[in-house]
Scaffold this active site. Sequence first.
Site, PDB file in Angstrom:
ATOM      1  N   GLU A   1      37.244  61.916  37.013  1.00 29.37           N
ATOM      2  CA  GLU A   1      36.150  61.790  37.823  1.00 29.37           C
ATOM      3  C   GLU A   1      36.107  63.087  38.723  1.00 29.37           C
ATOM      4  O   GLU A   1      37.141  63.104  39.468  1.00 29.37           O
ATOM      5  CB  GLU A   1      35.552  60.562  38.132  1.00 29.37           C
ATOM      6  CG  GLU A   1      35.414  59.422  37.271  1.00 29.37           C
ATOM      7  CD  GLU A   1      35.188  58.142  37.976  1.00 29.37           C
ATOM      8  OE1 GLU A   1      33.937  57.881  38.177  1.00 29.37           O
ATOM      9  OE2 GLU A   1      36.128  57.650  38.547  1.00 29.37           O
TER      10      GLU A   1
ATOM     11  N   HIS B   1      30.473  49.549  29.670  1.00 29.79           N
ATOM     12  CA  HIS B   1      29.421  50.453  29.197  1.00 29.79           C
ATOM     13  C   HIS B   1      30.205  51.615  28.359  1.00 29.79           C
ATOM     14  O   HIS B   1      29.510  52.158  27.402  1.00 29.79           O
ATOM     15  CB  HIS B   1      28.674  51.015  30.067  1.00 29.79           C
ATOM     16  CG  HIS B   1      29.170  51.978  31.168  1.00 29.79           C
ATOM     17  ND1 HIS B   1      29.940  51.415  32.164  1.00 29.79           N
ATOM     18  CD2 HIS B   1      29.385  53.196  31.169  1.00 29.79           C
ATOM     19  CE1 HIS B   1      30.384  52.562  32.948  1.00 29.79           C
ATOM     20  NE2 HIS B   1      30.485  53.570  32.372  1.00 29.79           N
TER      21      HIS B   1
ATOM     22  N   HIS C   1      37.820  49.778  31.015  1.00 29.06           N
ATOM     23  CA  HIS C   1      37.424  50.745  30.169  1.00 29.06           C
ATOM     24  C   HIS C   1      38.675  51.534  29.374  1.00 29.06           C
ATOM     25  O   HIS C   1      38.440  51.626  28.237  1.00 29.06           O
ATOM     26  CB  HIS C   1      36.854  51.982  31.034  1.00 29.06           C
ATOM     27  CG  HIS C   1      35.741  51.547  31.754  1.00 29.06           C
ATOM     28  ND1 HIS C   1      34.713  50.694  31.472  1.00 29.06           N
ATOM     29  CD2 HIS C   1      35.409  51.710  33.155  1.00 29.06           C
ATOM     30  CE1 HIS C   1      33.869  50.435  32.506  1.00 29.06           C
ATOM     31  NE2 HIS C   1      34.404  50.931  33.587  1.00 29.06           N
TER      32      HIS C   1
ATOM     33  N   LYS D   1      30.600  44.343  35.194  1.00 28.37           N
ATOM     34  CA  LYS D   1      32.147  44.200  35.618  1.00 28.37           C
ATOM     35  C   LYS D   1      31.919  44.359  37.211  1.00 28.37           C
ATOM     36  O   LYS D   1      30.558  44.741  37.675  1.00 28.37           O
ATOM     37  CB  LYS D   1      32.792  45.535  35.295  1.00 28.37           C
ATOM     38  CG  LYS D   1      32.335  46.702  36.040  1.00 28.37           C
ATOM     39  CD  LYS D   1      33.357  48.114  35.672  1.00 28.37           C
ATOM     40  CE  LYS D   1      33.508  49.117  36.828  1.00 28.37           C
ATOM     41  NZ  LYS D   1      34.036  49.911  36.590  1.00 28.37           N
TER      42      LYS D   1
ATOM     43  N   LYS E   1      29.093  53.757  24.143  1.00 24.18           N
ATOM     44  CA  LYS E   1      28.951  55.160  23.788  1.00 24.18           C
ATOM     45  C   LYS E   1      28.944  55.527  22.492  1.00 24.18           C
ATOM     46  O   LYS E   1      29.639  55.001  21.531  1.00 24.18           O
ATOM     47  CB  LYS E   1      29.947  56.026  24.701  1.00 24.18           C
ATOM     48  CG  LYS E   1      29.912  55.969  26.142  1.00 24.18           C
ATOM     49  CD  LYS E   1      30.721  56.824  26.949  1.00 24.18           C
ATOM     50  CE  LYS E   1      30.540  56.724  28.453  1.00 24.18           C
ATOM     51  NZ  LYS E   1      29.304  57.344  28.854  1.00 24.18           N
TER      52      LYS E   1
ATOM     53  N   ARG F   1      15.729  38.679  45.836  1.00 24.83           N
ATOM     54  CA  ARG F   1      15.209  37.891  47.068  1.00 24.83           C
ATOM     55  C   ARG F   1      14.153  38.760  47.601  1.00 24.83           C
ATOM     56  O   ARG F   1      13.282  38.133  48.232  1.00 24.83           O
ATOM     57  CB  ARG F   1      16.409  37.869  48.014  1.00 24.83           C
ATOM     58  CG  ARG F   1      17.640  36.662  47.515  1.00 24.83           C
ATOM     59  CD  ARG F   1      18.800  36.909  48.453  1.00 24.83           C
ATOM     60  NE  ARG F   1      19.140  38.464  48.569  1.00 24.83           N
ATOM     61  CZ  ARG F   1      20.159  38.925  49.269  1.00 24.83           C
ATOM     62  NH1 ARG F   1      20.700  37.936  50.049  1.00 24.83           N
ATOM     63  NH2 ARG F   1      20.363  39.983  49.263  1.00 24.83           N
TER      64      ARG F   1
ATOM     65  N   LYS G   1      40.221  59.840  40.657  1.00 20.20           N
ATOM     66  CA  LYS G   1      39.063  60.481  41.248  1.00 20.20           C
ATOM     67  C   LYS G   1      39.236  61.904  41.749  1.00 20.20           C
ATOM     68  O   LYS G   1      40.432  62.120  42.053  1.00 20.20           O
ATOM     69  CB  LYS G   1      38.548  59.468  42.571  1.00 20.20           C
ATOM     70  CG  LYS G   1      38.482  58.168  42.036  1.00 20.20           C
ATOM     71  CD  LYS G   1      36.930  57.881  41.828  1.00 20.20           C
ATOM     72  CE  LYS G   1      36.826  56.242  41.644  1.00 20.20           C
ATOM     73  NZ  LYS G   1      35.439  56.058  40.914  1.00 20.20           N
TER      74      LYS G   1
ATOM     75  N   ASP H   1      39.646  48.906  38.451  1.00 25.27           N
ATOM     76  CA  ASP H   1      38.288  49.477  38.348  1.00 25.27           C
ATOM     77  C   ASP H   1      38.361  50.116  36.963  1.00 25.27           C
ATOM     78  O   ASP H   1      37.149  50.039  36.607  1.00 25.27           O
ATOM     79  CB  ASP H   1      38.092  50.583  39.461  1.00 25.27           C
ATOM     80  CG  ASP H   1      36.672  50.883  39.664  1.00 25.27           C
ATOM     81  OD1 ASP H   1      35.785  49.747  39.572  1.00 25.27           O
ATOM     82  OD2 ASP H   1      36.240  52.073  39.639  1.00 25.27           O
TER      83      ASP H   1
HETATM   84  N1  LIG Z   1      25.830  50.249  40.425  1.00 27.52           N
HETATM   85  C1  LIG Z   1      26.614  50.678  39.510  1.00 27.52           C
HETATM   86  O1  LIG Z   1      26.708  51.897  39.011  1.00 27.52           O
HETATM   87  C2  LIG Z   1      27.558  49.554  38.833  1.00 27.52           C
HETATM   88  C3  LIG Z   1      28.376  50.092  37.963  1.00 27.52           C
HETATM   89  C4  LIG Z   1      28.983  48.939  37.172  1.00 27.52           C
HETATM   90  C5  LIG Z   1      28.986  47.634  37.357  1.00 27.52           C
HETATM   91  N2  LIG Z   1      28.253  47.346  38.469  1.00 27.52           N
HETATM   92  C6  LIG Z   1      27.935  46.106  38.832  1.00 27.52           C
HETATM   93  O2  LIG Z   1      26.452  45.431  38.774  1.00 27.52           O
HETATM   94  C7  LIG Z   1      26.357  44.452  39.571  1.00 27.52           C
HETATM   95  C8  LIG Z   1      25.058  44.980  40.553  1.00 27.52           C
HETATM   96  O3  LIG Z   1      25.482  46.285  41.102  1.00 27.52           O
HETATM   97  P1  LIG Z   1      24.627  47.244  42.063  1.00 27.52           P
HETATM   98  O4  LIG Z   1      25.062  48.452  42.139  1.00 27.52           O
HETATM   99  O5  LIG Z   1      23.218  47.179  41.442  1.00 27.52           O
HETATM  100  O6  LIG Z   1      24.586  46.349  43.367  1.00 27.52           O
HETATM  101  P2  LIG Z   1      23.372  46.544  44.536  1.00 27.52           P
HETATM  102  O7  LIG Z   1      22.788  47.751  44.518  1.00 27.52           O
HETATM  103  O8  LIG Z   1      24.058  45.906  45.810  1.00 27.52           O
HETATM  104  O9  LIG Z   1      22.394  45.341  44.144  1.00 27.52           O
HETATM  105  C9  LIG Z   1      22.288  43.834  44.157  1.00 27.52           C
HETATM  106  C10 LIG Z   1      21.229  43.285  43.781  1.00 27.52           C
HETATM  107  O10 LIG Z   1      21.258  41.938  43.907  1.00 27.52           O
HETATM  108  C11 LIG Z   1      20.296  41.345  44.190  1.00 27.52           C
HETATM  109  N3  LIG Z   1      20.770  40.149  45.093  1.00 27.52           N
HETATM  110  C12 LIG Z   1      21.675  40.170  46.151  1.00 27.52           C
HETATM  111  N4  LIG Z   1      21.793  38.830  46.541  1.00 27.52           N
HETATM  112  C13 LIG Z   1      21.045  38.059  46.064  1.00 27.52           C
HETATM  113  C14 LIG Z   1      20.721  36.484  45.865  1.00 27.52           C
HETATM  114  N5  LIG Z   1      21.233  35.597  46.687  1.00 27.52           N
HETATM  115  N6  LIG Z   1      19.698  36.210  45.013  1.00 27.52           N
HETATM  116  C15 LIG Z   1      19.274  37.206  44.155  1.00 27.52           C
HETATM  117  N7  LIG Z   1      19.354  38.368  44.127  1.00 27.52           N
HETATM  118  C16 LIG Z   1      20.226  38.852  44.826  1.00 27.52           C
HETATM  119  C17 LIG Z   1      19.971  42.718  45.245  1.00 27.52           C
HETATM  120  O11 LIG Z   1      18.329  42.347  45.601  1.00 27.52           O
HETATM  121  P3  LIG Z   1      17.912  41.577  47.019  1.00 27.52           P
HETATM  122  O12 LIG Z   1      18.759  42.073  48.121  1.00 27.52           O
HETATM  123  O13 LIG Z   1      16.464  41.914  46.865  1.00 27.52           O
HETATM  124  O14 LIG Z   1      18.261  40.171  46.822  1.00 27.52           O
HETATM  125  C18 LIG Z   1      20.082  43.601  44.391  1.00 27.52           C
HETATM  126  O15 LIG Z   1      18.933  43.789  43.581  1.00 27.52           O
HETATM  127  C19 LIG Z   1      27.538  44.275  40.317  1.00 27.52           C
HETATM  128  O16 LIG Z   1      28.186  43.349  39.805  1.00 27.52           O
HETATM  129  C20 LIG Z   1      28.419  45.594  40.481  1.00 27.52           C
HETATM  130  O17 LIG Z   1      29.421  45.266  40.217  1.00 27.52           O
HETATM  131  C21 LIG Z   1      27.201  48.246  39.240  1.00 27.52           C
END
Ligand SMILES: NC(=O)c1ccc[n+]([C@@H]2O[C@H](COP(=O)([O-])OP(=O)(O)OC[C@H]3O[C@@H](n4cnc5c(N)ncnc54)[C@H](OP(=O)(O)O)[C@@H]3O)[C@@H](O)[C@H]2O)c1
Length: 484
Positions: free
Chosen positions: A216, A178, A240, A148, A182, A51, A331, A235
């Site tokens: 962790e 992920h 995993h 996930k 590995k 967005r 953790k 989680d």
């Molecule tokens: N971070 C990790 O290490 C990790 C690990 C495993 C799994 N995950 C999973 O990966 C996914 C993303 O995680 P994240 O940590 O990257 O989350 P995040 O940092 O909160 O990022 C969310 C993303 O979604 C976008 N977004 C939110 N609402 C939106 C909408 N209505 N339309 C289009 N884009 C939208 C946000 O950008 P804007 O605000 O610019 O729209 C942002 O780019 C989640 O399902 C999470 O559970 C993350």
Amino acid sequence: MVSRVIPVDPFDLVIFGGTGDLARRKILPGLYRRFRDGQMPPDARIIGAARTDQDSAAWRLFVGEAIDEFVAENAREPELIAAFLGRLSYVTVDAKGEGGWSALKAEMRPDTVQAFYFSVAPSLFGDLAERLHSFEIARSDARIVVEKPFGRDLETAQALNATLAEHFDEHQIYRIDHYLGKETVQNLMAIRFANILFEPLWNAQYVDHVQITVAEEVGVGGRGGYYDQSGAMRDMVQNHLMQLLCLTAMEPPSRYEPDSVRDEKLKVIRALQPLKGDDVVRGQYKASGDLPSYRDDAENASSLTESFIAMRVHVANWRWNGTPFYLRTGKRMKARLSEIVIHFKEPPHSIFDEDAGSRPNVLSIRLQPDEGIDLSVTIKEPGPGGMRLVDVPLDMTFADALGPEAADVPDAYERLIMDVIRGNQTLFMRGDEVEAAWAWTDPIIEAWTKRGDKPAQYDQSSAGPEEAMMMMHKDGRRWREISK
Ligand SMILES: NC(=O)c1ccc[n+]([C@@H]2O[C@H](COP(=O)([O-])OP(=O)(O)OC[C@H]3O[C@@H](n4cnc5c(N)ncnc54)[C@H](OP(=O)(O)O)[C@@H]3O)[C@@H](O)[C@H]2O)c1
């Protein structure tokens, strides 16, 4: 030995959530590394979508900073980074709105592999899938990658699968775990199925027990609110640890191809026995000095959510009858460590004196911090003084055997994204696998919730609560030391 990098076909990869944490830390740095190694063809394109209202130049700046932060210095080559950033563009899109979708459509080329990475909250998956169709963006051979958590129980996972199935066939859906990307996890399959040596011993007759540990050092600070709704079982275990268990316990698939492998994993999940109350120990870390407790981190003084879990699991089939699998994850533990350890039985009869000592063989498959495989064997301690036995490791560190290039293995995410482009689902979870995993975990969670079980408290930088040690002790076994 120089690793062989085979370029993938040209592709358009759209990263929904291209401004988010996962994209910044893992996906984009990983894609740069694939580009640097020559795996990404020059006409591949990566399109960020979220967005945030910005142009492509601003997103390239963001990606450049992510590369600076998350790619090792010796892999950061300014000319290559500039060329990589030249492959990138950005579209402002709201998953829940109508704006931006036509612009996204205009970015897509007709003849390249099409992949859409849903790196956003799962609550947006349905909206994205629906709009990719209503705006006629996704072709029938498009692939979607979903992150996930895939549901929080069987019901929500089924609903998510049903939503995705409205617009995509199963062969188009890549559910990422992920851990499966590995190097060592794939090596586990090579060790088991490309050698005659291990498979004849890989059963209850020769294996005393198996330990799978994912420890962790970090706590849940920063994402305590999210974590408190989930806990270690949802989680970490449901995805995993269960995937690692499946790859360790499964029967040999007839071929190394997606459905053969996933069919065998599914059979393992379906063979898991329901757990009894004393098969599970749950814990929460206590405060320590300046470090807050789990409950402080979760901002929930009466939280009953576990930041640690240890389980005794039985796979009820011919191969594993009587061999327990012990799983534990937590953790704020002593060290960051992920490993699968096969503890073999002792020889049926020892020809040596008791004081010669003897220990069973142990095969350890380490996923992190340093991926590698290590087999402990018992030999005679060198020197005079009679027959004394000692354990020595047969260390299968890749770099020693295959040269330093072999140690430079791709990160799990980048490997998996390349598999998406190749259309290879072997290392991704199928919908029925995910549902079967929830079908097994749901009653366990329900049972402790109904009883109102309180997690045991454990010290930070420890191996978890005393109760977890006792669980092993009662079985006449010990957990492996958690160390770097
Ligand atoms: N971070 C990790 O290490 C990790 C690990 C495993 C799994 N995950 C999973 O990966 C996914 C993303 O995680 P994240 O940590 O990257 O989350 P995040 O940092 O909160 O990022 C969310 C993303 O979604 C976008 N977004 C939110 N609402 C939106 C909408 N209505 N339309 C289009 N884009 C939208 C946000 O950008 P804007 O605000 O610019 O729209 C942002 O780019 C989640 O399902 C999470 O559970 C993350």
